[in-house]
Design an enzyme around this catalytic site. Structure first.
Site, PDB file in Angstrom:
ATOM      1  N   GLU A 111       0.812  -1.182  -0.112  1.00 38.25           N
ATOM      2  CA  GLU A 111       0.158  -0.033  -0.115  1.00 38.25           C
ATOM      3  C   GLU A 111       0.845   1.138   0.151  1.00 38.25           C
ATOM      4  O   GLU A 111       0.639   2.402  -0.551  1.00 38.25           O
ATOM      5  CB  GLU A 111      -1.203  -0.099   1.043  1.00 38.25           C
ATOM      6  CG  GLU A 111      -2.090  -0.957   1.089  1.00 38.25           C
ATOM      7  CD  GLU A 111      -1.641  -2.324   1.550  1.00 38.25           C
ATOM      8  OE1 GLU A 111      -2.227  -3.381   1.689  1.00 38.25           O
ATOM      9  OE2 GLU A 111      -0.322  -2.579   2.075  1.00 38.25           O
TER      10      GLU A 111
ATOM     11  N   HIS B 222     -14.500  -0.927   3.082  1.00 40.33           N
ATOM     12  CA  HIS B 222     -14.787  -1.717   4.179  1.00 40.33           C
ATOM     13  C   HIS B 222     -14.418  -0.960   5.474  1.00 40.33           C
ATOM     14  O   HIS B 222     -13.613  -1.109   6.219  1.00 40.33           O
ATOM     15  CB  HIS B 222     -13.725  -3.015   4.163  1.00 40.33           C
ATOM     16  CG  HIS B 222     -14.203  -3.955   3.243  1.00 40.33           C
ATOM     17  ND1 HIS B 222     -13.997  -3.559   1.951  1.00 40.33           N
ATOM     18  CD2 HIS B 222     -14.650  -5.073   3.363  1.00 40.33           C
ATOM     19  CE1 HIS B 222     -14.310  -4.676   1.072  1.00 40.33           C
ATOM     20  NE2 HIS B 222     -14.926  -5.631   1.881  1.00 40.33           N
TER      21      HIS B 222
END
Length: 542
Positions: free
Chosen positions: A284, A334
């Protein structure tokens, strides 16, 4: 740097932002440096984004050069970038590692063992040269060779000595960041000047002007969202569909993901526009840095998506993007305990606080598929860092396709002259608020419902006017921790107004969230419709 700027690189001195110029990345804020990364090891990732854009999107001749210190090569993000560049065969990228062995307060583990650096870079798939970093002819040679390497990025491991040529200072510790005493500085300057062998003016080569003209401004939504009130759709899926639709509006829209595309639904964009999708795998930090590089100089409209909880890994990179004023759009899915069965490690409960702290950051928190599509288009046309918070559960569409959305403008979606409390929600909690309003109506209690749409900037005027119309009573409900979330943002907005009371419903910090069905989790942590009803009755009784 002398060899790079006056022998190797091709650029226009009079136009340092020219799209055809070679790129140079260094951890310093200078006019000719695109991304000032500090000493955090982020420059190589941004360079990967620039090189990827040059090779695969622009298909242009410009090259990218990144200068790193041996110290920052300890950062894991550097090795994420090394793996990325090799995987995508970025042969237009050259990374120069300045191995002078010294850091801020001591020497690094490998010191001057340049052969070890060489083996590591070669193991990562890079063409690698070891060179004396003060040998001008040798540097000219390796940079020339690098330009002719195909299929691999090139690493130049340059052995150097800090403060070379300065008596009693060269290659010694404890001089980092310290000013030289004036009398010593004068002597050193004279020594350096005595070594200059020519006064010839050096002029860089002009670039090859073969980059395409691009237009990334004022993207229009040519058709309204294809949803009807009452449809069921998760905002994460609506986001994936909106990105794919946006990709047809402008061919410079790109999407990056970190091996979550089947959960974030960025796979829809990949299916429709495979040549503009970048898989960054489980890295990430590098994904955000690559996105920053892709967006530099206005070459692309970059969106990077992953689970919102994983954005915390890349906060340094996001911060740098905000500091440098790069236009980058981040999508976090999420969010909150409504993730349900996926468990606490997947639940983003701190992300709003993270992004609220960034200067000039826009935070979208859409509550249905229609508002999600508008958030994507608004983000595409916005400057700076944008964050879109999406949710996992399927929720009902509450807005008609013709509804208009604006940044910083909330929606009052239920109101009457009899309203006694203002309830503010976003995302899944807006739907809990609507359910609570129905139950309260049956008990002859009327409430006003506000959908924030953007958390930052916040529509303070709508909040204050609604509060004054409902007796100064506000209840905020959010699928987020109380610190840094919607409740605190609303409290700040009304802080100068007398006689307004705010009651916050948020996921409590006490007790670790656990797995369960989304509805069960909202109830367990006190942010369900039932808890809103109780909160309304309590604030009225007070």
């Amino acid at each position: 740097m002398a060899v790079l700027f006056f022998y190797t690189m091709k650029y226009k001195q009079s136009d340092l932002e020219h799209p055809d110029n070679d790129r140079f990345i260094l951890s310093k804020r200078l006019s000719f440096v695109d991304v000032a990364t500090g000493w955090l090891g982020q420059g190589l990732g941004a360079s990967c984004g620039m090189a990827y854009t040059g090779k695969y999107f622009d298909r242009a001749s410009y090259r990218v050069f990144c200068l790193l210190g041996d110290g920052e090569s300890s950062e894991g993000s550097v090795w994420e970038a090394l793996a990325f560049a090799a995987y995508y065969s970025l042969d237009n990228l050259v990374a120069i590692f300045d191995v002078n062995r010294l850091g801020h307060c001591g020497s690094f583990p490998l010191e001057h063992y340049v052969e070890v650096y060489q083996k590591r870079f070669e193991a990562f798939g890079w063409n690698t040269y070891v060179v004396d970093g003060r040998d001008v002819e040798a540097l000219c040679q390796v940079f020339w060779q690098a330009a002719h390497v195909k299929g691999k990025p090139t690493a130049v491991v340059a052995k150097t000595f800090k403060s070379r040529g300065m008596p009693n200072v060269e290659d010694t510790e404890s001089w980092h960041g310290k000013p030289m005493p004036q009398e010593r500085a004068d002597a050193i300057i004279k020594l350096i000047e005595s070594q200059i062998q020519t006064n010839r003016s050096l002029t860089p080569q002009p670039p090859i002007e073969d980059s395409p003209q691009v237009n990334i401004e004022d993207i229009k939504m040519t058709t309204p969202p294809a949803y009807e009130v009452g449809d069921m759709m998760s905002t994460r899926k609506a986001c994936g569909l909106a990105l794919a639709k946006l990709g047809y509006e402008n061919d410079r829209v790109i999407v990056l993901d970190s091996d979550t595309k089947n959960y974030t639904f960025s796979e829809i964009f990949k299916k429709e526009h495979p040549e503009r999708f970048i898989e960054c795998f489980v890295a990430e930090q590098n994904m955000v840095s690559v996105a920053l590089g892709c967006a530099m100089r206005g070459r692309t409209i970059a969106f990077a998506s992953t689970f919102a909880a994983y954005m915390s890994r890349a906060y340094d990179q996001i911060r740098v993007g905000a500091i440098c004023g790069v236009n980058i759009r981040l999508i976090g899915s999420h969010c909150g305990v409504s993730v349900g069965e996926d468990g606490p490690t997947q639940m983003a409960l701190e992300d709003l606080a993270m992004f609220r702290a960034l200067p000039n950051c826009i935070i979208f928190y859409p509550s249905d598929a229609v508002s999600t599509e508008h958030a994507v288009y608004l983000a595409a046309n916005s400057k700076g860092v944008c964050y879109i918070r999406t949710s996992q559960p399927e929720i009902e569409v509450v807005y008609a396709p013709q509804e208009i959305f604006k940044i910083g403008q909330a929606k009052v979606i239920r109101y009457s002259d009899k309203d006694r409390v203002t309830i503010i929600g976003a995302g899944v909690t807006l739907h809990e608020a609507l359910t609570a309003a129905d139950e309260l109506c049956r008990q002859d209690i009327s409430v006003r419902i506000i959908d924030l749409f953007t958390i930052k900037p916040l529509d303070g005027d709508t909040i204050i006017s609604s509060a004054k119309a409902t007796g100064g009573r506000i209840i905020t409900v959010e699928d987020h921790y109380p610190e840094g979330g919607i409740g605190e943002a609303v409290c700040a907005a009304v802080s100068s107004e007398p006689d307004i009371v705010v009651r916050q419903l948020a996921v409590p910090l006490m007790g670790m969230p656990q797995s369960g069905r989304p509805g069960e989790m909202l109830s367990m942590f006190g942010i369900s419709a039932r808890h809103i009803v109780v909160a309304v009755k309590r604030i009225l009784s007070q």
